[in-house]
Design an enzyme around this catalytic site. Sequence first.
Site, PDB file in Angstrom:
ATOM      1  N   LEU A 189       7.501   2.169   6.237  1.00 13.90           N
ATOM      2  CA  LEU A 189       8.568   1.172   6.366  1.00 13.90           C
ATOM      3  C   LEU A 189       9.944   1.658   5.928  1.00 13.90           C
ATOM      4  O   LEU A 189      10.939   1.260   6.540  1.00 13.90           O
ATOM      5  CB  LEU A 189       8.192  -0.114   5.627  1.00 13.90           C
ATOM      6  CG  LEU A 189       7.530  -1.189   6.493  1.00 13.90           C
ATOM      7  CD1 LEU A 189       8.474  -1.806   7.477  1.00 13.90           C
ATOM      8  CD2 LEU A 189       6.279  -0.734   7.153  1.00 13.90           C
ATOM      9  N   THR A 217       0.868  -1.182   0.000  1.00 14.37           N
ATOM     10  CA  THR A 217       0.000   0.000   0.000  1.00 14.37           C
ATOM     11  C   THR A 217       0.904   1.231   0.000  1.00 14.37           C
ATOM     12  O   THR A 217       1.987   1.208   0.601  1.00 14.37           O
ATOM     13  CB  THR A 217      -0.944   0.016   1.218  1.00 14.37           C
ATOM     14  OG1 THR A 217      -0.163   0.029   2.409  1.00 14.37           O
ATOM     15  CG2 THR A 217      -1.882  -1.186   1.208  1.00 14.37           C
ATOM     16  N   PRO A 269       1.063   4.286   1.539  1.00 11.14           N
ATOM     17  CA  PRO A 269       1.617   4.851   2.774  1.00 11.14           C
ATOM     18  C   PRO A 269       2.621   3.920   3.465  1.00 11.14           C
ATOM     19  O   PRO A 269       3.652   4.375   3.959  1.00 11.14           O
ATOM     20  CB  PRO A 269       0.393   5.081   3.664  1.00 11.14           C
ATOM     21  CG  PRO A 269      -0.765   5.155   2.720  1.00 11.14           C
ATOM     22  CD  PRO A 269      -0.409   4.227   1.593  1.00 11.14           C
ATOM     23  N   CYS A 270       2.331   2.633   3.470  1.00 10.58           N
ATOM     24  CA  CYS A 270       3.222   1.668   4.130  1.00 10.58           C
ATOM     25  C   CYS A 270       4.542   1.532   3.380  1.00 10.58           C
ATOM     26  O   CYS A 270       5.612   1.469   3.980  1.00 10.58           O
ATOM     27  CB  CYS A 270       2.544   0.301   4.234  1.00 10.58           C
ATOM     28  SG  CYS A 270       0.992   0.317   5.148  1.00 10.58           S
ATOM     29  N   THR A 271       4.466   1.492   2.064  1.00 12.23           N
ATOM     30  CA  THR A 271       5.629   1.250   1.219  1.00 12.23           C
ATOM     31  C   THR A 271       6.468   2.504   0.991  1.00 12.23           C
ATOM     32  O   THR A 271       7.693   2.431   0.920  1.00 12.23           O
ATOM     33  CB  THR A 271       5.174   0.680  -0.141  1.00 12.23           C
ATOM     34  OG1 THR A 271       4.422  -0.508   0.109  1.00 12.23           O
ATOM     35  CG2 THR A 271       6.339   0.357  -1.049  1.00 12.23           C
TER      36      THR A 271
END
EC number: 1.11.1.24
Length: 167
Positions: free
Chosen positions: A58, A50, A52-54
């Site tokens: 992270l 996703t 925001p996560c990528t």
Amino acid sequence: MAPIKRGDRFPTTDDVYYIPPEGGEPGAFELSKFVKTKKFVVVSVPGAFTPPCTEQHLPGYIKNLPRILSKGVDFVLVITQNDPFVLKGWKKELGAADAKKLIFVSDPNLKLTKKLGSTIDLSSIGLGTRSGRLALIVNRSGIVEYAAIENGGEVDVSTAQKIIAKL
């Protein structure tokens, strides 16, 4: 369930899965045994790949992993409900395939996530119930020293920089 907070015992379940660093098939990650007497950071995210996560969440943990470990942390545990094959591919895509102290675990039935009190309903965009975004610092006695729980899809209080400041 109420969100986990400072002073709470970190909940464990052995109903989380991973692909061991040496490869092979997915297997149960014995969280209850693995975390015993270790200091660790937990990062829970809504989903692999996703944006925001990528792109936001992270990368900070990957870039700052040596700095986090230098603060006495034994490992960083990344939790999401995606399956172990997806998590292995995501870790590789993030350029962290060889980072053995960065452990991605799958919580497919959200058992651990529910114990953390951190689910988010993303049904309105076709993603269903997911792990909420949070970061925790857990001491060697299994007690949460710091809990940063995001509101909705924000990426702010749970960033690597904010966690490093609390270590």
